[in-house]
Design a protein around this motif. Sequence first.
Motif, PDB file in Angstrom:
ATOM      1  N   ALA A 107     -14.728  83.276 -13.625  1.00 42.04           N
ATOM      2  CA  ALA A 107     -13.648  84.059 -14.225  1.00 42.04           C
ATOM      3  C   ALA A 107     -12.619  83.182 -14.930  1.00 42.04           C
ATOM      4  N   ALA A 108     -12.335  82.013 -14.366  1.00 43.04           N
ATOM      5  CA  ALA A 108     -11.248  81.187 -14.905  1.00 43.04           C
ATOM      6  C   ALA A 108     -11.657  80.363 -16.115  1.00 43.04           C
ATOM      7  N   SER A 109     -12.849  79.765 -16.076  1.00 48.43           N
ATOM      8  CA  SER A 109     -13.206  78.821 -17.134  1.00 48.43           C
ATOM      9  C   SER A 109     -14.295  79.310 -18.067  1.00 48.43           C
ATOM     10  N   PHE A 110     -15.284  80.008 -17.535  1.00 47.78           N
ATOM     11  CA  PHE A 110     -16.450  80.381 -18.342  1.00 47.78           C
ATOM     12  C   PHE A 110     -16.238  81.692 -19.103  1.00 47.78           C
ATOM     13  N   MET A 111     -15.613  82.662 -18.459  1.00 46.60           N
ATOM     14  CA  MET A 111     -15.491  83.978 -19.077  1.00 46.60           C
ATOM     15  C   MET A 111     -14.622  84.024 -20.334  1.00 46.60           C
ATOM     16  N   PRO A 112     -13.468  83.321 -20.386  1.00 34.97           N
ATOM     17  CA  PRO A 112     -12.644  83.427 -21.598  1.00 34.97           C
ATOM     18  C   PRO A 112     -13.387  83.098 -22.901  1.00 34.97           C
ATOM     19  N   PRO A 113     -14.125  81.979 -22.995  1.00 35.51           N
ATOM     20  CA  PRO A 113     -14.853  81.745 -24.251  1.00 35.51           C
ATOM     21  C   PRO A 113     -15.978  82.746 -24.480  1.00 35.51           C
ATOM     22  N   VAL A 114     -16.592  83.245 -23.397  1.00 35.80           N
ATOM     23  CA  VAL A 114     -17.635  84.268 -23.555  1.00 35.80           C
ATOM     24  C   VAL A 114     -17.034  85.542 -24.154  1.00 35.80           C
ATOM     25  N   VAL A 115     -15.861  85.931 -23.660  1.00 33.21           N
ATOM     26  CA  VAL A 115     -15.207  87.135 -24.166  1.00 33.21           C
ATOM     27  C   VAL A 115     -14.846  86.979 -25.639  1.00 33.21           C
ATOM     28  N   SER A 297     -24.565  81.347 -26.068  1.00 36.37           N
ATOM     29  CA  SER A 297     -23.868  80.544 -27.076  1.00 36.37           C
ATOM     30  C   SER A 297     -22.826  79.636 -26.430  1.00 36.37           C
ATOM     31  N   VAL A 298     -22.076  80.172 -25.451  1.00 32.94           N
ATOM     32  CA  VAL A 298     -21.056  79.371 -24.765  1.00 32.94           C
ATOM     33  C   VAL A 298     -21.705  78.279 -23.919  1.00 32.94           C
ATOM     34  N   ILE A 299     -22.819  78.579 -23.263  1.00 36.09           N
ATOM     35  CA  ILE A 299     -23.531  77.576 -22.476  1.00 36.09           C
ATOM     36  C   ILE A 299     -23.941  76.405 -23.349  1.00 36.09           C
ATOM     37  N   GLU A 300     -24.452  76.726 -24.546  1.00 38.88           N
ATOM     38  CA  GLU A 300     -24.869  75.665 -25.479  1.00 38.88           C
ATOM     39  C   GLU A 300     -23.668  74.885 -25.996  1.00 38.88           C
ATOM     40  N   ASP A 301     -22.580  75.587 -26.306  1.00 34.45           N
ATOM     41  CA  ASP A 301     -21.381  74.916 -26.834  1.00 34.45           C
ATOM     42  C   ASP A 301     -20.766  73.964 -25.794  1.00 34.45           C
TER      43      ASP A 301
END
Length: 306
Positions: A107-115, A297-301
Amino acid sequence: MIDRRIKFRHIQCFVEIARERSLKLAADKLHLTQPAISKTLKELEEIIGASLMSRNRAGIQLTRQGKVFLHFAQISLASLQQGLDGVEREGGSARETLKVGALPTVAASFMPPVVREFAAMAPYVMLQIMDGPHGYLIERLKLGELDLVIGRLGRPEAMEGVSFTQLYSEQVDLIVRAGHPLLDQPDIKTIIDWPVIYPPEGAAIRPLVERLMIANGVGQIPNKIETVSGAFGRIYTRNTDAVWIISSGVVQNETADGHLVRLPFETDITKGPVGLMTRPDTQPGAAEQLFRLAVQSVIEDQGLTS
């Protein structure tokens, strides 16, 4: 300009072959014969002027060009489906909603760029995000109150009836405030001398943390606070001498800016998979497909690995 010879059937067949990694399975899924789907793939490769797939004993494998083309082909199909769904809803007040559960580890680090990525792909889909402990979110998923959940792989009994697709791996860290005395003389056995914020029973990381404690000969922790609350952990750790045992992703922003510090202990033993959890009896709609693309896309970035 898009070559007008490329038809919808070309894109649909290519994406399905890539998903199934098999011409036969893709043909069955699309109710086609294997020669027909093979011919369609060959036509697409001739139009594009590049080999998109190769065959070996493991099945169908994407070439480098195929991997690039697949990303945009999936977005195209999902966007088309989203458009068709939007036409059906036209005239009403309903707006498509995707309900996502996010465990504290993401929730803190991964979700914001995914959103952010998802908002660019699907601006007309309303995203609802629910966070909370593992058991609570998995129960909401099973009841159909959530479309998917992202977080740590739970215990086998908790994961019954849930499909898990691994995205990347993450480990647990022991976190303290900047200037904590343990930073001068780090010894994991001495964490028992301080307040410890510990994952409660039922938390996905609890078994991994217990394994870490046993492996390092850490005895009974007399002053233990059990919680998965990220908000509490951040404030309490910054303002006291507590040691917070938590997944690294939860405190990624705080450790990056120096407000919190990772103790220099070896914690590879706690490394575990973070993934996407769904109900196996449901097929992903257009919004979920686009969300999955945003996640990838975020995982790759970020260069995250499994």
